[in-house]
Design an enzyme around this catalytic site. Structure first.
Site, PDB file in Angstrom:
ATOM      1  N   ASP A 245      51.563  38.848  34.266  1.00  9.27           N
ATOM      2  CA  ASP A 245      51.360  39.983  35.105  1.00  9.27           C
ATOM      3  C   ASP A 245      51.765  41.270  34.846  1.00  9.27           C
ATOM      4  OD1 ASP A 245      51.041  39.684  38.610  1.00  9.27           O
ATOM      5  OD2 ASP A 245      51.651  41.610  37.808  1.00  9.27           O
TER       6      ASP A 245
ATOM      7  N   THR B 207      35.339  37.111  45.005  1.00  7.38           N
ATOM      8  CA  THR B 207      35.574  37.328  46.443  1.00  7.38           C
ATOM      9  C   THR B 207      34.285  37.414  47.297  1.00  7.38           C
ATOM     10  OG1 THR B 207      36.205  39.276  48.048  1.00  7.38           O
ATOM     11  CG2 THR B 207      35.895  39.906  45.694  1.00  7.38           C
ATOM     12  N   ASP B 208      34.274  37.349  48.392  1.00  8.58           N
ATOM     13  CA  ASP B 208      33.130  37.190  49.274  1.00  8.58           C
ATOM     14  C   ASP B 208      32.391  38.756  49.317  1.00  8.58           C
ATOM     15  OD1 ASP B 208      35.103  38.125  50.977  1.00  8.58           O
ATOM     16  OD2 ASP B 208      34.407  36.882  52.766  1.00  8.58           O
TER      17      ASP B 208
ATOM     18  N   TYR C 279      36.042  48.625  45.101  1.00 12.21           N
ATOM     19  CA  TYR C 279      36.665  47.473  44.655  1.00 12.21           C
ATOM     20  C   TYR C 279      35.650  46.288  44.745  1.00 12.21           C
ATOM     21  CZ  TYR C 279      38.415  42.952  45.807  1.00 12.21           C
ATOM     22  OH  TYR C 279      38.912  41.845  45.929  1.00 12.21           O
TER      23      TYR C 279
ATOM     24  N   LYS D 230      34.650  43.995  41.161  1.00  8.15           N
ATOM     25  CA  LYS D 230      34.544  42.560  41.222  1.00  8.15           C
ATOM     26  C   LYS D 230      33.153  41.943  41.009  1.00  8.15           C
ATOM     27  CE  LYS D 230      37.791  40.206  42.218  1.00  8.15           C
ATOM     28  NZ  LYS D 230      38.761  39.650  41.467  1.00  8.15           N
TER      29      LYS D 230
ATOM     30  N   LYS E 211      47.833  45.289  53.508  1.00  7.66           N
ATOM     31  CA  LYS E 211      46.594  44.303  54.129  1.00  7.66           C
ATOM     32  C   LYS E 211      47.050  44.129  55.872  1.00  7.66           C
ATOM     33  CE  LYS E 211      45.253  44.004  49.831  1.00  7.66           C
ATOM     34  NZ  LYS E 211      45.440  43.198  48.653  1.00  7.66           N
TER      35      LYS E 211
HETATM   36  P1  NAD Z   1      47.581  41.289  44.937  1.00  9.51           P
HETATM   37  O1  NAD Z   1      47.056  42.503  44.875  1.00  9.51           O
HETATM   38  O2  NAD Z   1      48.409  40.590  46.144  1.00  9.51           O
HETATM   39  O3  NAD Z   1      47.970  40.999  43.410  1.00  9.51           O
HETATM   40  C1  NAD Z   1      47.464  41.263  42.453  1.00  9.51           C
HETATM   41  C2  NAD Z   1      48.368  41.004  41.137  1.00  9.51           C
HETATM   42  O4  NAD Z   1      47.802  41.345  39.741  1.00  9.51           O
HETATM   43  C3  NAD Z   1      49.838  41.691  41.069  1.00  9.51           C
HETATM   44  O5  NAD Z   1      50.760  40.697  40.979  1.00  9.51           O
HETATM   45  C4  NAD Z   1      49.554  42.844  40.069  1.00  9.51           C
HETATM   46  O6  NAD Z   1      50.816  43.208  39.430  1.00  9.51           O
HETATM   47  C5  NAD Z   1      48.673  41.937  39.189  1.00  9.51           C
HETATM   48  N1  NAD Z   1      47.928  42.929  38.290  1.00  9.51           N
HETATM   49  C6  NAD Z   1      47.144  44.132  38.616  1.00  9.51           C
HETATM   50  N2  NAD Z   1      46.578  44.620  37.706  1.00  9.51           N
HETATM   51  C7  NAD Z   1      46.961  43.984  36.531  1.00  9.51           C
HETATM   52  C8  NAD Z   1      46.702  44.139  35.088  1.00  9.51           C
HETATM   53  N3  NAD Z   1      45.957  45.152  34.526  1.00  9.51           N
HETATM   54  N4  NAD Z   1      46.874  43.430  34.322  1.00  9.51           N
HETATM   55  C9  NAD Z   1      47.775  42.071  34.773  1.00  9.51           C
HETATM   56  N5  NAD Z   1      48.314  42.010  36.022  1.00  9.51           N
HETATM   57  C10 NAD Z   1      47.682  42.897  36.921  1.00  9.51           C
HETATM   58  O7  NAD Z   1      46.208  40.424  45.093  1.00  9.51           O
HETATM   59  P2  NAD Z   1      45.757  39.160  45.681  1.00  9.51           P
HETATM   60  O8  NAD Z   1      45.485  39.642  47.154  1.00  9.51           O
HETATM   61  O9  NAD Z   1      46.790  38.079  45.498  1.00  9.51           O
HETATM   62  O10 NAD Z   1      44.183  38.702  45.102  1.00  9.51           O
HETATM   63  C11 NAD Z   1      44.137  38.046  43.858  1.00  9.51           C
HETATM   64  C12 NAD Z   1      42.822  37.940  43.462  1.00  9.51           C
HETATM   65  O11 NAD Z   1      41.786  37.333  44.438  1.00  9.51           O
HETATM   66  C13 NAD Z   1      42.191  39.339  43.161  1.00  9.51           C
HETATM   67  O12 NAD Z   1      41.393  39.127  42.227  1.00  9.51           O
HETATM   68  C14 NAD Z   1      41.266  39.346  44.488  1.00  9.51           C
HETATM   69  O13 NAD Z   1      40.115  40.138  44.106  1.00  9.51           O
HETATM   70  C15 NAD Z   1      40.969  38.058  44.690  1.00  9.51           C
HETATM   71  N6  NAD Z   1      40.706  37.806  46.235  1.00  9.51           N
HETATM   72  C16 NAD Z   1      41.557  38.083  47.206  1.00  9.51           C
HETATM   73  C17 NAD Z   1      41.454  37.892  48.362  1.00  9.51           C
HETATM   74  C18 NAD Z   1      42.374  38.268  49.631  1.00  9.51           C
HETATM   75  O14 NAD Z   1      42.150  38.062  50.848  1.00  9.51           O
HETATM   76  N7  NAD Z   1      43.588  38.638  49.211  1.00  9.51           N
HETATM   77  C19 NAD Z   1      40.299  36.995  49.166  1.00  9.51           C
HETATM   78  C20 NAD Z   1      39.476  36.825  47.908  1.00  9.51           C
HETATM   79  C21 NAD Z   1      39.532  36.894  46.775  1.00  9.51           C
HETATM   80  O1  DAU Z   2      37.283  39.285  51.908  1.00  7.66           O
HETATM   81  C1  DAU Z   2      38.105  39.106  50.698  1.00  7.66           C
HETATM   82  C2  DAU Z   2      38.902  40.491  50.689  1.00  7.66           C
HETATM   83  O2  DAU Z   2      39.666  40.453  51.897  1.00  7.66           O
HETATM   84  C3  DAU Z   2      39.499  40.277  49.326  1.00  7.66           C
HETATM   85  O3  DAU Z   2      38.586  40.410  48.296  1.00  7.66           O
HETATM   86  C4  DAU Z   2      40.399  41.576  49.076  1.00  7.66           C
HETATM   87  O4  DAU Z   2      40.915  41.611  47.913  1.00  7.66           O
HETATM   88  C5  DAU Z   2      41.216  41.809  50.536  1.00  7.66           C
HETATM   89  O5  DAU Z   2      41.976  42.912  50.591  1.00  7.66           O
HETATM   90  C6  DAU Z   2      40.507  41.592  51.763  1.00  7.66           C
HETATM   91  O6  DAU Z   2      39.810  42.722  51.922  1.00  7.66           O
HETATM   92  P1  DAU Z   2      39.524  43.536  53.455  1.00  7.66           P
HETATM   93  O7  DAU Z   2      39.074  44.963  53.277  1.00  7.66           O
HETATM   94  O8  DAU Z   2      38.624  42.464  54.395  1.00  7.66           O
HETATM   95  O9  DAU Z   2      41.165  43.483  53.660  1.00  7.66           O
HETATM   96  P2  DAU Z   2      42.131  44.325  54.947  1.00  7.66           P
HETATM   97  O10 DAU Z   2      43.264  43.614  55.043  1.00  7.66           O
HETATM   98  O11 DAU Z   2      42.289  45.420  53.765  1.00  7.66           O
HETATM   99  O12 DAU Z   2      41.337  44.490  56.000  1.00  7.66           O
HETATM  100  C7  DAU Z   2      40.912  43.822  56.839  1.00  7.66           C
HETATM  101  C8  DAU Z   2      40.268  44.258  57.930  1.00  7.66           C
HETATM  102  O13 DAU Z   2      41.106  45.032  58.817  1.00  7.66           O
HETATM  103  C9  DAU Z   2      38.954  45.321  57.499  1.00  7.66           C
HETATM  104  O14 DAU Z   2      38.067  45.332  58.488  1.00  7.66           O
HETATM  105  C10 DAU Z   2      39.884  46.793  57.633  1.00  7.66           C
HETATM  106  C11 DAU Z   2      40.775  46.378  58.865  1.00  7.66           C
HETATM  107  N1  DAU Z   2      42.038  47.351  58.994  1.00  7.66           N
HETATM  108  C12 DAU Z   2      42.776  47.039  57.714  1.00  7.66           C
HETATM  109  C13 DAU Z   2      43.819  47.911  57.627  1.00  7.66           C
HETATM  110  C14 DAU Z   2      44.725  47.726  56.385  1.00  7.66           C
HETATM  111  C15 DAU Z   2      42.215  47.812  60.198  1.00  7.66           C
HETATM  112  O15 DAU Z   2      41.741  48.051  61.001  1.00  7.66           O
HETATM  113  N2  DAU Z   2      43.629  48.631  59.877  1.00  7.66           N
HETATM  114  C16 DAU Z   2      44.293  48.632  58.571  1.00  7.66           C
HETATM  115  O16 DAU Z   2      45.366  49.252  58.667  1.00  7.66           O
END
Ligand code: NAD
Ligand code: DAU
Length: 342
Positions: free
Chosen positions: A33, A125-126, A153, A157, A192
């Site tokens: 990381d 991601t979806d 973003y 992906k 988020k």
């Molecule tokens: P996050 O932002 O919480 O964590 C990302 C991690 O990647 C961090 O620890 C960061 O330090 C590391 N990182 C970033 N750039 C890097 C680099 N260049 N080299 C090495 N490490 C690096 O993200 P998350 O929410 O845990 O998501 C993880 C994965 O899952 C992502 O690929 C995201 O696209 C995917 N994903 C997330 C969600 C969601 O809802 N959070 C849903 C579907 C898919």
């Molecule tokens: O669907 C998977 C994705 O879900 C992942 O690939 C992304 O990494 C992850 O960040 C997430 O994306 P979203 O854009 O859906 O998540 P976020 O939490 O940023 O926002 C969720 C919803 O809430 C979206 O419709 C935007 C809204 N939102 C978000 C924030 C941060 C608000 O209304 N207010 C806010 O302050």
């Protein structure tokens, strides 16, 4: 069995490491990381001393460093979570998203080819499918849905997914992809929706809902996401994409109101603010393939998962308060400071 987990200091990656160390105590887990703003070493403190765990601070774009680590560890499996993951940041500044999410993934793919890694798994991601209209609840994303990304973003992906599939077809690299819906749970970074609303509620700050709050997301508890990946890397077929989601669609506004209720805070904290540019309306996964092929089903119901998550944020205030008192304050001011009312 040695598994390199990239991005393991972030939200889902850290939960995956905890899950795997429990589910497969005989495996060696190496976390790579870069520790960006989203990576937090304290998250991993509970496993840092474990003999079968190693942490390496490294950028996935650093070809020499990555090849050096592969040479040393000779991983059987690589699971790539490392990414810039926040849509709003990608709208503000796309560059680093292309760098990490596309170039970084290509470096890992090259390393897997060079060292004959048995499986490369891309955590996608979806969002690569774009969005669905609110007035067609009969429509869902399947693995056949065309790629149609909306934000920098999701475009980054989607590009990474295309590269993974190209490496499978061209070089025979044994690769799989999971496309999961919105994940929630402990260690979710407070930029988020869910953790931001919990943290703001607890600090009696306004709750910034974009637009009218009618956008729909399909929420999955993080442990269910981790179990899906565990199944795919062991039993999934190389060259395949697996959608992961739990048929749990909710409108943003209903989530925010639920968090207010759970924490005993007034809905008057809710502030409708200017919408996200290009805001996707609805995500909804059809998980039939992973269910039929690998027997995966989500275990945690949203009603229980959200309670557990809120409990975790109440019990771990130091973790998120540390985060929101640092660099995050500048981010928050930039994103929300001048955001007009909806
Ligand atoms: P996050 O932002 O919480 O964590 C990302 C991690 O990647 C961090 O620890 C960061 O330090 C590391 N990182 C970033 N750039 C890097 C680099 N260049 N080299 C090495 N490490 C690096 O993200 P998350 O929410 O845990 O998501 C993880 C994965 O899952 C992502 O690929 C995201 O696209 C995917 N994903 C997330 C969600 C969601 O809802 N959070 C849903 C579907 C898919
Ligand atoms: O669907 C998977 C994705 O879900 C992942 O690939 C992304 O990494 C992850 O960040 C997430 O994306 P979203 O854009 O859906 O998540 P976020 O939490 O940023 O926002 C969720 C919803 O809430 C979206 O419709 C935007 C809204 N939102 C978000 C924030 C941060 C608000 O209304 N207010 C806010 O302050």
């Amino acid at each position: 069995m040695t598994i390199i987990v990239t991005g393991g200091a972030g939200f889902i990656g850290s939960n995956f490491i905890f899950y795997m160390l429990k589910a497969h105590p005989d495996y060696r887990i190496v976390c790579l990381d870069k520790l960006t703003y989203a990576g937090n070493l304290s998250t991993l403190s509970g496993v840092m001393e474990q003999k079968n765990f190693r942490f390496v601070k490294l950028d996935i774009c650093d070809r020499e460093g990555v090849f050096g680590l592969f040479r040393e560890e000779k991983p059987d499996i690589v699971v790539n979570f490392a990414a810039e993951s926040h849509v709003d940041r990608s709208i503000d500044d796309p560059g680093v998203f292309l760098q990490t999410n596309v170039i970084g993934t290509s470096v890992l793919l090259d390393a897997c080819r060079a060292f004959g890694t048995g499986r490369f798994h891309q955590v996608s991601t979806d969002e690569v499918y774009g969005d669905l209209p609110l007035d067609r609840p009969d429509l869902f994303f399947t693995e056949q849905t065309p790629i149609h990304a909306s934000s920098p973003y999701s475009a980054s992906k989607a590009s990474a997914d295309l590269l993974v599939m190209a490496y499978h077809r061209t070089y025979g690299l044994p690769a799989t992809i999971s496309r999961c819906s919105n994940t929630y749970g402990p260690y979710h970074f407070p930029e988020k929706l869910i953790p931001l609303m919990i943290a703001n509620c607890l600090n009696d700050r306004p709750l910034p809902v974009y637009g009218q709050g009618l956008n729909v997301r399909d929420w999955l508890y993080v442990e269910d996401h981790c179990r899906a990946i565990d199944l795919i890397i062991h039993k999934g077929r190389a060259g395949e994409v697996y959608n992961v989601g739990g048929h749990n669609e909710m409108r943003n506004i209903d989530i925010v109101k639920l968090i207010c209720r759970e924490l005993g805070k007034p809905e008057s904290l809710i502030t409708y603010v200017t919408d996200r540019k290009g805001h996707d309306m609805r995500y909804a996964i059809d998980p039939t393939k992973i269910h039929d092929e690998l027997g995966w089903l989500p275990v945690t119901k949203f009603a229980d998962g959200i309670k557990k998550t809120i409990r975790w944020y109440l019990d771990n205030r130091d973790w998120w308060q540390d985060i929101i008192s640092g660099e995050y304050t500048k981010y928050y001011e930039k994103m929300y400071g001048n955001r007009g009312k909806a």
